[in-house]
Design an enzyme around this catalytic site. Sequence first.
Site, PDB file in Angstrom:
ATOM      1  CG  LEU A  73      -5.417  12.995   6.158  1.00 29.25           C
ATOM      2  CD1 LEU A  73      -5.768  13.991   7.246  1.00 29.25           C
ATOM      3  CD2 LEU A  73      -5.661  13.579   4.781  1.00 29.25           C
ATOM      4  CB  CYS A  74      -0.234   7.913   5.964  1.00 31.70           C
ATOM      5  SG  CYS A  74      -0.422   7.683   7.720  1.00 31.70           S
ATOM      6  CG  HIS A  75       3.229  12.307   3.368  1.00 32.76           C
ATOM      7  ND1 HIS A  75       2.942  12.779   4.622  1.00 32.76           N
ATOM      8  CD2 HIS A  75       3.160  13.365   2.527  1.00 32.76           C
ATOM      9  CE1 HIS A  75       2.702  14.076   4.555  1.00 32.76           C
ATOM     10  NE2 HIS A  75       2.825  14.460   3.294  1.00 32.76           N
ATOM     11  CG  MET A 109       1.244   7.236  11.068  1.00 28.89           C
ATOM     12  SD  MET A 109       0.358   6.982  12.627  1.00 28.89           S
ATOM     13  CE  MET A 109      -1.060   6.066  12.087  1.00 28.89           C
ATOM     14  CD  GLU A 110       4.516   4.539   7.127  1.00 32.23           C
ATOM     15  OE1 GLU A 110       3.979   5.129   6.176  1.00 32.23           O
ATOM     16  OE2 GLU A 110       4.842   5.140   8.173  1.00 32.23           O
ATOM     17  CG  ASP A 124      -8.617 -14.049  11.348  1.00 30.96           C
ATOM     18  OD1 ASP A 124      -9.835 -14.186  11.575  1.00 30.96           O
ATOM     19  OD2 ASP A 124      -8.081 -14.430  10.286  1.00 30.96           O
TER      20      ASP A 124
END
Length: 145
Positions: A73-75, A109-110, A124
């Site tokens: 739901l992120c733009h 969020m980014e 990793d």
Amino acid sequence: MSELSHVAESGEVRMVDVGAKPVSRRRAVASARVRMAAETAHVLRDLPKGDALVTAQLAGIMAAKRTAELIPLCHPLPLTNVHVTLDVAQGAVEIVATAETTAQTGVEMEALTAASVAALTVYDMAKAVDRSMTFTVELVEKVKE
């Protein structure tokens, strides 16, 4: 607790409508800490350029640019800057990710995605020597100018 912004009154999930919001300069900073054995940190610190830390830095930048594809739901945002740093400390790698945009919605969020993917990349690349690594991620700052 306030209402969840991505849940409609009917209970359905939705993308938040930001169309009426003014465009403004926004910045967010997230950090991650990958805890590991001191020997693992030593190995990471002594690698030459082109090493695991540079790979993790690039992975974080690339991830920030793909956040809207990863978080449903992120733009999609026009990022103006993404900066990721990794510093090897005693028994840890400290990651700071900054994301900036001029848009109608925040860029946290980014920044969080960049820090998370950088941490996952460190994990990793070092898991062959240390499977006991753990990491945390947090939002440090969110600014709207």
